[in-house]
Design a protein around this motif. Sequence first.
Motif, PDB file in Angstrom:
ATOM      1  N   ALA A  19       0.831  -1.204   0.000  1.00 16.21           N
ATOM      2  CA  ALA A  19       0.000   0.000   0.000  1.00 16.21           C
ATOM      3  C   ALA A  19       0.864   1.251   0.000  1.00 16.21           C
ATOM      4  O   ALA A  19       2.002   1.249   0.475  1.00 16.21           O
ATOM      5  N   SER A  20       0.310   2.340  -0.536  1.00 17.80           N
ATOM      6  CA  SER A  20       0.984   3.640  -0.479  1.00 17.80           C
ATOM      7  C   SER A  20       0.413   4.446   0.678  1.00 17.80           C
ATOM      8  O   SER A  20      -0.791   4.424   0.944  1.00 17.80           O
ATOM      9  N   LEU A  21       1.312   5.174   1.369  1.00 15.58           N
ATOM     10  CA  LEU A  21       0.936   5.918   2.579  1.00 15.58           C
ATOM     11  C   LEU A  21       1.492   7.330   2.520  1.00 15.58           C
ATOM     12  O   LEU A  21       2.683   7.523   2.268  1.00 15.58           O
ATOM     13  N   ALA A  22       0.647   8.321   2.765  1.00 13.32           N
ATOM     14  CA  ALA A  22       1.112   9.676   3.045  1.00 13.32           C
ATOM     15  C   ALA A  22       1.161   9.810   4.561  1.00 13.32           C
ATOM     16  O   ALA A  22       0.166   9.524   5.234  1.00 13.32           O
ATOM     17  N   VAL A  23       2.303  10.231   5.097  1.00 11.92           N
ATOM     18  CA  VAL A  23       2.473  10.279   6.548  1.00 11.92           C
ATOM     19  C   VAL A  23       2.890  11.681   6.956  1.00 11.92           C
ATOM     20  O   VAL A  23       3.855  12.240   6.438  1.00 11.92           O
ATOM     21  N   GLY A  24       2.149  12.260   7.898  1.00 13.70           N
ATOM     22  CA  GLY A  24       2.424  13.606   8.365  1.00 13.70           C
ATOM     23  C   GLY A  24       3.614  13.663   9.296  1.00 13.70           C
ATOM     24  O   GLY A  24       4.152  12.648   9.740  1.00 13.70           O
ATOM     25  N   GLY A  25       4.040  14.888   9.582  1.00 15.59           N
ATOM     26  CA  GLY A  25       5.147  15.099  10.497  1.00 15.59           C
ATOM     27  C   GLY A  25       6.334  15.741   9.821  1.00 15.59           C
ATOM     28  O   GLY A  25       6.485  15.711   8.590  1.00 15.59           O
ATOM     29  N   PHE A  26       7.189  16.336  10.648  1.00 16.84           N
ATOM     30  CA  PHE A  26       8.400  17.005  10.180  1.00 16.84           C
ATOM     31  C   PHE A  26       9.458  16.723  11.218  1.00 16.84           C
ATOM     32  O   PHE A  26       9.336  17.167  12.367  1.00 16.84           O
ATOM     33  N   GLY A  27      10.499  15.947  10.845  1.00 17.60           N
ATOM     34  CA  GLY A  27      11.396  15.450  11.871  1.00 17.60           C
ATOM     35  C   GLY A  27      10.620  14.484  12.741  1.00 17.60           C
ATOM     36  O   GLY A  27      10.065  13.503  12.255  1.00 17.60           O
ATOM     37  N   LEU A  28      10.514  14.771  14.034  1.00 16.28           N
ATOM     38  CA  LEU A  28       9.661  13.988  14.923  1.00 16.28           C
ATOM     39  C   LEU A  28       8.489  14.811  15.447  1.00 16.28           C
ATOM     40  O   LEU A  28       7.785  14.383  16.363  1.00 16.28           O
ATOM     41  N   SER A  29       8.250  15.969  14.861  1.00 17.43           N
ATOM     42  CA  SER A  29       7.149  16.823  15.288  1.00 17.43           C
ATOM     43  C   SER A  29       5.891  16.473  14.492  1.00 17.43           C
ATOM     44  O   SER A  29       5.896  16.484  13.259  1.00 17.43           O
ATOM     45  N   GLY A  30       4.821  16.170  15.205  1.00 15.69           N
ATOM     46  CA  GLY A  30       3.560  15.867  14.543  1.00 15.69           C
ATOM     47  C   GLY A  30       3.525  14.515  13.867  1.00 15.69           C
ATOM     48  O   GLY A  30       2.720  14.296  12.954  1.00 15.69           O
TER      49      GLY A  30
END
Length: 251
Positions: A19-30
């Motif tokens: 499956a393809s996944l879009a994953v939020g966050g920046f570094g380890l924030s969010g």
Amino acid sequence: MDKVCASAAEAVADIRDGASLAVGGFGLSGVPEVLIQALHAQGATGLKVVSNNCGVDGRGLGVLLADGRIARVTGSYVGENKEFARQYLSGELEVELVPQGTLAERLRAGGCGIPAFYTPSGVGTQVAEGGLPWRYAPDGSVAVASPSKEVRDFDGRCCVLEHGITTDFALVRAWRGDRHGNLVFRKAAANFNPPAAMAGRITIAEVEELVDPGTLDPDRVHVPGIFVQRVLALTPAQAIDKQTEKRTVRS
């Protein structure tokens, strides 16, 4: 309209191999840590991930990466993950590097139904001309390279054609959310989470505080519930479990 899932395991149960996944966050924030851990326990492999970065060793998407669950990454920054570098350089992982602003816009465009757009970012570089190593061979040669992209002139300014991104699923983390899936992000977590949430055909949001519909100020909602299919309410312990990549103190 109640989109709340009873558990993280239930929320990610149908994410299949490949499956393809879009994953939020920046570094380890969010970063949606709880959903990522549940997906790791679920066992899906061969995943194609779209995210600004791939976590760090032992946190975020780095958990899936270390176990060999990720086959391809589309992202902007990979410098804080030694295992990522090892897999990429050894030919175990395919990587498409994208300018950060372009990546955010590709996700947003996909969520808005825009198939492609032109941007000056990347013109005159391998981003537009092709040749960026997507996958290395075991002997260190380039097995798969990025293709060239269409470039057009707009009033004397060259721009490169970039395609919108949509994914099978999206995993995001919000500060507050209601049972209808309306989401509010806080500070640095309002980075790649909104466009990632828009890009997923099935978007799963873990929320630090779950509220009843009508509680959120409509003018403060960052992602409306129409983009969100599942909501996971975090426990207080899960909500406060936040890490930083590098802790520094003033001398």
